[in-house]
Design a protein around this motif. Sequence first.
Motif, mmCIF file in Angstrom:
data_model
loop_
_atom_site.group_PDB
_atom_site.id
_atom_site.type_symbol
_atom_site.label_atom_id
_atom_site.label_comp_id
_atom_site.label_asym_id
_atom_site.label_seq_id
_atom_site.Cartn_x
_atom_site.Cartn_y
_atom_site.Cartn_z
ATOM 1 N N GLN A 1 9.385 -16.900 12.989
ATOM 2 C CA GLN A 1 10.136 -15.685 12.719
ATOM 3 C C GLN A 1 10.270 -14.913 14.020
ATOM 4 O O GLN A 1 9.368 -14.957 14.867
ATOM 5 C CB GLN A 1 9.432 -14.845 11.663
ATOM 6 C CG GLN A 1 9.446 -15.534 10.304
ATOM 7 C CD GLN A 1 8.777 -14.706 9.241
ATOM 8 O OE1 GLN A 1 7.726 -14.135 9.468
ATOM 9 N NE2 GLN A 1 9.375 -14.652 8.064
ATOM 10 N N ILE B 1 5.280 -11.798 10.606
ATOM 11 C CA ILE B 1 5.602 -10.793 9.611
ATOM 12 C C ILE B 1 4.538 -10.879 8.512
ATOM 13 O O ILE B 1 4.290 -11.944 7.967
ATOM 14 C CB ILE B 1 7.005 -11.017 9.013
ATOM 15 C CG1 ILE B 1 8.055 -11.184 10.126
ATOM 16 C CG2 ILE B 1 7.371 -9.903 8.051
ATOM 17 C CD1 ILE B 1 8.163 -10.045 11.101
ATOM 18 N N VAL B 2 3.916 -9.764 8.201
ATOM 19 C CA VAL B 2 2.870 -9.720 7.185
ATOM 20 C C VAL B 2 3.437 -9.020 5.947
ATOM 21 O O VAL B 2 3.872 -7.873 6.029
ATOM 22 C CB VAL B 2 1.630 -8.944 7.691
ATOM 23 C CG1 VAL B 2 0.563 -8.869 6.617
ATOM 24 C CG2 VAL B 2 1.091 -9.578 8.958
ATOM 25 N N PRO B 3 3.439 -9.718 4.805
ATOM 26 C CA PRO B 3 3.918 -9.064 3.577
ATOM 27 C C PRO B 3 3.071 -7.839 3.255
ATOM 28 O O PRO B 3 1.866 -7.809 3.529
ATOM 29 C CB PRO B 3 3.730 -10.145 2.501
ATOM 30 C CG PRO B 3 3.677 -11.435 3.258
ATOM 31 C CD PRO B 3 3.060 -11.096 4.590
ATOM 32 N N ASP B 4 3.682 -6.827 2.654
ATOM 33 C CA ASP B 4 2.981 -5.587 2.331
ATOM 34 C C ASP B 4 1.721 -5.837 1.508
ATOM 35 O O ASP B 4 0.690 -5.214 1.745
ATOM 36 C CB ASP B 4 3.899 -4.627 1.565
ATOM 37 C CG ASP B 4 4.938 -3.976 2.462
ATOM 38 O OD1 ASP B 4 4.762 -4.017 3.708
ATOM 39 O OD2 ASP B 4 5.919 -3.433 1.933
ATOM 40 N N ASN B 5 1.802 -6.772 0.554
ATOM 41 C CA ASN B 5 0.647 -6.987 -0.316
ATOM 42 C C ASN B 5 -0.478 -7.755 0.372
ATOM 43 O O ASN B 5 -1.534 -7.957 -0.212
ATOM 44 C CB ASN B 5 1.058 -7.683 -1.612
ATOM 45 C CG ASN B 5 1.513 -9.111 -1.397
ATOM 46 O OD1 ASN B 5 1.923 -9.500 -0.304
ATOM 47 N ND2 ASN B 5 1.458 -9.903 -2.443
ATOM 48 N N GLU B 6 -0.272 -8.197 1.625
ATOM 49 C CA GLU B 6 -1.322 -8.864 2.385
ATOM 50 C C GLU B 6 -1.753 -8.057 3.615
ATOM 51 O O GLU B 6 -2.661 -8.462 4.339
ATOM 52 C CB GLU B 6 -0.840 -10.243 2.834
ATOM 53 C CG GLU B 6 -0.573 -11.192 1.669
ATOM 54 C CD GLU B 6 0.040 -12.504 2.103
ATOM 55 O OE1 GLU B 6 0.022 -12.808 3.310
ATOM 56 O OE2 GLU B 6 0.541 -13.228 1.234
#
Length: 90
Positions: free
Chosen positions: A21, A39-44
């Motif tokens: 990415q 990119i880190v998902p919000d829930n992680e």
Amino acid sequence: MVKSVGASGQISLGKEYAGRQVLVEMPAEGVWIIKTARIVPDNEAWLENPQIKQRVARAIEWVSQHAPEASDPDKLVTRKQDVKRKARSA
């Protein structure tokens, strides 16, 4: 390095970047800054907290040094109920 934008509007950065990415910034017309990114998902995102990382590392270390043991689910339920009873009576 000179690259050409294809008819579909795409630029190839090379196979070494396949699947990665990237962030594309456009600070001025005709100027692009491309940076590889994770990119880190919000829930992680909570996993990025240094204290949480430390706790997870300790847990992984503990698990690697302790073999799993068989347990009796009925005894675990009874134990949990006992703990709740003691907490209520305190």
